[in-house]
Design a protein around this motif. Structure first.
Motif, PDB file in Angstrom:
ATOM      1  N   VAL A 102       0.835  -1.204   0.000  1.00 49.64           N
ATOM      2  CA  VAL A 102       0.000   0.000   0.000  1.00 49.64           C
ATOM      3  C   VAL A 102       0.865   1.246   0.000  1.00 49.64           C
ATOM      4  N   TRP A 103       0.667   2.099  -1.004  1.00 52.96           N
ATOM      5  CA  TRP A 103       1.367   3.382  -1.028  1.00 52.96           C
ATOM      6  C   TRP A 103       0.723   4.301   0.008  1.00 52.96           C
ATOM      7  N   ILE A 104       1.543   4.912   0.821  1.00 54.33           N
ATOM      8  CA  ILE A 104       1.058   5.941   1.740  1.00 54.33           C
ATOM      9  C   ILE A 104       1.657   7.268   1.301  1.00 54.33           C
ATOM     10  N   GLU A 105       0.787   8.202   0.975  1.00 59.92           N
ATOM     11  CA  GLU A 105       1.215   9.552   0.619  1.00 59.92           C
ATOM     12  C   GLU A 105       0.912  10.482   1.778  1.00 59.92           C
ATOM     13  N   ALA A 106       1.831  11.371   2.086  1.00 57.14           N
ATOM     14  CA  ALA A 106       1.624  12.378   3.125  1.00 57.14           C
ATOM     15  C   ALA A 106       1.453  13.745   2.479  1.00 57.14           C
ATOM     16  N   VAL A 152     -11.701  15.760   5.831  1.00 60.75           N
ATOM     17  CA  VAL A 152     -12.190  14.389   5.957  1.00 60.75           C
ATOM     18  C   VAL A 152     -11.274  13.557   6.842  1.00 60.75           C
ATOM     19  N   ASP A 153     -11.850  12.570   7.477  1.00 55.56           N
ATOM     20  CA  ASP A 153     -11.118  11.505   8.150  1.00 55.56           C
ATOM     21  C   ASP A 153     -11.332  10.253   7.314  1.00 55.56           C
ATOM     22  N   ILE A 154     -10.305   9.800   6.606  1.00 51.47           N
ATOM     23  CA  ILE A 154     -10.483   8.655   5.697  1.00 51.47           C
ATOM     24  C   ILE A 154     -10.184   7.315   6.379  1.00 51.47           C
ATOM     25  N   THR A 155      -9.895   7.335   7.680  1.00 44.18           N
ATOM     26  CA  THR A 155      -9.558   6.064   8.329  1.00 44.18           C
ATOM     27  C   THR A 155     -10.653   5.001   8.219  1.00 44.18           C
ATOM     28  N   PRO A 156     -11.958   5.354   8.175  1.00 43.49           N
ATOM     29  CA  PRO A 156     -12.956   4.290   8.004  1.00 43.49           C
ATOM     30  C   PRO A 156     -12.846   3.536   6.680  1.00 43.49           C
ATOM     31  N   LEU A 157     -12.116   4.105   5.713  1.00 39.61           N
ATOM     32  CA  LEU A 157     -11.993   3.476   4.395  1.00 39.61           C
ATOM     33  C   LEU A 157     -10.678   2.713   4.213  1.00 39.61           C
ATOM     34  N   ILE A 158      -9.776   2.786   5.177  1.00 39.68           N
ATOM     35  CA  ILE A 158      -8.461   2.178   4.979  1.00 39.68           C
ATOM     36  C   ILE A 158      -8.562   0.674   4.790  1.00 39.68           C
ATOM     37  N   GLY A 159      -9.340   0.007   5.620  1.00 35.70           N
ATOM     38  CA  GLY A 159      -9.476  -1.439   5.479  1.00 35.70           C
ATOM     39  C   GLY A 159     -10.043  -1.840   4.128  1.00 35.70           C
ATOM     40  N   GLU A 160     -11.059  -1.123   3.695  1.00 34.32           N
ATOM     41  CA  GLU A 160     -11.682  -1.406   2.397  1.00 34.32           C
ATOM     42  C   GLU A 160     -10.704  -1.116   1.259  1.00 34.32           C
ATOM     43  N   ALA A 161      -9.941  -0.043   1.387  1.00 35.99           N
ATOM     44  CA  ALA A 161      -8.959   0.289   0.347  1.00 35.99           C
ATOM     45  C   ALA A 161      -7.895  -0.790   0.239  1.00 35.99           C
ATOM     46  N   VAL A 162      -7.397  -1.268   1.370  1.00 31.93           N
ATOM     47  CA  VAL A 162      -6.399  -2.343   1.352  1.00 31.93           C
ATOM     48  C   VAL A 162      -6.981  -3.588   0.694  1.00 31.93           C
ATOM     49  N   ALA A 163      -8.207  -3.939   1.073  1.00 33.04           N
ATOM     50  CA  ALA A 163      -8.838  -5.146   0.529  1.00 33.04           C
ATOM     51  C   ALA A 163      -9.052  -5.051  -0.975  1.00 33.04           C
ATOM     52  N   GLU A 220       1.898   7.574  10.962  1.00 32.61           N
ATOM     53  CA  GLU A 220       2.102   6.414  11.850  1.00 32.61           C
ATOM     54  C   GLU A 220       0.801   5.645  12.061  1.00 32.61           C
ATOM     55  N   ASP A 221      -0.308   6.363  12.227  1.00 35.33           N
ATOM     56  CA  ASP A 221      -1.609   5.693  12.362  1.00 35.33           C
ATOM     57  C   ASP A 221      -1.964   4.920  11.098  1.00 35.33           C
ATOM     58  N   ALA A 222      -1.673   5.526   9.933  1.00 39.96           N
ATOM     59  CA  ALA A 222      -1.967   4.863   8.664  1.00 39.96           C
ATOM     60  C   ALA A 222      -1.158   3.582   8.515  1.00 39.96           C
ATOM     61  N   VAL A 223       0.112   3.633   8.888  1.00 43.72           N
ATOM     62  CA  VAL A 223       0.960   2.438   8.824  1.00 43.72           C
ATOM     63  C   VAL A 223       0.373   1.326   9.684  1.00 43.72           C
ATOM     64  N   ARG A 224      -0.026   1.660  10.908  1.00 43.32           N
ATOM     65  CA  ARG A 224      -0.610   0.649  11.801  1.00 43.32           C
ATOM     66  C   ARG A 224      -1.890   0.065  11.218  1.00 43.32           C
ATOM     67  N   MET A 225      -2.742   0.922  10.654  1.00 40.68           N
ATOM     68  CA  MET A 225      -4.021   0.448  10.131  1.00 40.68           C
ATOM     69  C   MET A 225      -3.843  -0.400   8.878  1.00 40.68           C
ATOM     70  N   VAL A 226      -2.911  -0.024   8.028  1.00 38.36           N
ATOM     71  CA  VAL A 226      -2.630  -0.830   6.838  1.00 38.36           C
ATOM     72  C   VAL A 226      -2.213  -2.236   7.258  1.00 38.36           C
ATOM     73  N   ARG A 227      -1.312  -2.323   8.210  1.00 35.16           N
ATOM     74  CA  ARG A 227      -0.853  -3.639   8.677  1.00 35.16           C
ATOM     75  C   ARG A 227      -1.957  -4.403   9.382  1.00 35.16           C
ATOM     76  N   ALA A 228      -2.793  -3.699  10.140  1.00 35.65           N
ATOM     77  CA  ALA A 228      -3.891  -4.363  10.836  1.00 35.65           C
ATOM     78  C   ALA A 228      -4.897  -4.980   9.872  1.00 35.65           C
ATOM     79  N   HIS A 229      -4.968  -4.440   8.644  1.00 32.06           N
ATOM     80  CA  HIS A 229      -5.908  -4.959   7.645  1.00 32.06           C
ATOM     81  C   HIS A 229      -5.223  -5.857   6.612  1.00 32.06           C
TER      82      HIS A 229
END
Length: 288
Positions: free
Chosen positions: A4-8, A226-237, A262-271
């Motif tokens: 997963v590419w993470i852009e800041a 926006v807070d896009i964290t609710p979509l991170i799992g779906e995006a990874v999938a 850092e939160d994005a990294v954790r969530m990507v790995r969690a999914h």
């Protein structure tokens, strides 16, 4: 495992009045860009500020930022473009993309903002007495010019998809221009009334449309206000990528760019995903 590419996105045009935590000096932008890259961001996007005043599109300021970050970490850093609106911002497409041209000529860019459509920045909490929202204008003459700059310099367009039709228009114009594969950045929002809120049905619609119009093109979830964290799992999938940072965050956020990465990294790995390195991003784009 999906990489997963993470852009800041470090700051945006907001000023500290709307987003108090943004870096708005060259030194602060460089420092945060380096820290975000070390924390797991494979791409850095920034607006340029020189001393805390209004943003600037002076290519030399951008060059100081890009070279400052890249002196410490090998990561793509790409700029914004000025608006075209009722305030009289840049109306000539050559002038609007002049800093992109100058930076690309010096080998400093791998991506360039070319947004394939126009949109109103209507607030979701507007009132009848409110000042009318600004319009972010991108006439096709400007889009075609930006794509030509990208084609001539061999850089990838970064498409902000503020409305679903932007994906269709962007794909058609990219095919016509012969440019390298664009990155489709889906613009969700809670505070602005464009596109979709950050909900799975919106992501499903945008992914389906983009896959039909530009098969195999990379896409990421992002937005403004926006807070896009609710979509991170779906995006990874679904095989997508993500953008985080104070440009995109809810206005008035108390978060930091480094914390968001850092939160994005954790969530990507969690999914079940793994943050991509810059080398992996470049390798994937070279196949496109």
């Amino acid at each position: 495992m999906h990489k997963v590419w993470i852009e800041a996105a470090l700051n945006g045009p907001w000023s500290r009045a709307l987003q108090p935590g943004i870096p708005d000096t060259v030194d602060a932008i460089v420092t945060e860009g380096i820290a975000c890259a070390k924390a797991g961001a494979a791409i850095i996007h920034t607006h340029a500020y020189d001393g805390g005043g209004p943003q600037t599109f002076d290519w030399q300021v951008y060059a100081r930022i890009i070279e400052g970050i890249r002196a410490k970490v090998d990561v793509p850093v790409y700029p914004s473009i000025p608006g075209l609106d009722a305030r009289g911002n840049v109306a000539d497409p050559k002038a609007r993309f002049a800093h992109i041209e100058a930076l690309a000529e010096r080998g400093l860019l791998e991506f360039a903002v070319v947004d394939p459509g126009s949109v109103n920045f209507t607030l979701t909490a507007t009132t009848a007495q409110a000042k009318p929202a600004e319009t972010y204008l991108n006439p096709e003459t400007h889009i075609r010019h930006g794509l030509d700059v990208a084609r001539r310099h061999g850089i990838h367009p970064a498409f902000a998809i503020y409305e679903p039709g932007f994906a269709r228009a962007g794909a058609a114009l990219a095919r016509a221009s012969g440019v390298k594969s664009p990155v489709y950045r889906f613009m969700f929002s809670q505070q602005f009334a464009f596109c979709f809120p950050p909900k799975p049905y919106g992501l499903a619609a945008l992914v389906t449309l983009t896959e039909e119009e530009a098969p195999g093109a990379p896409w990421m979830v992002s937005g403004l206000g926006v807070d896009i964290t609710p979509l991170i799992g779906e995006a990874v999938a679904r095989g997508g990528h993500i953008r985080v940072g104070l440009e995109d965050a809810l206005l008035g956020s108390t978060a930091t760019n480094i914390g968001l990465v850092e939160d994005a990294v954790r969530m990507v790995r969690a999914h079940g995903g793994e943050p991509a390195t810059t080398a992996e991003v470049r390798k994937a784009l070279a196949k496109g």
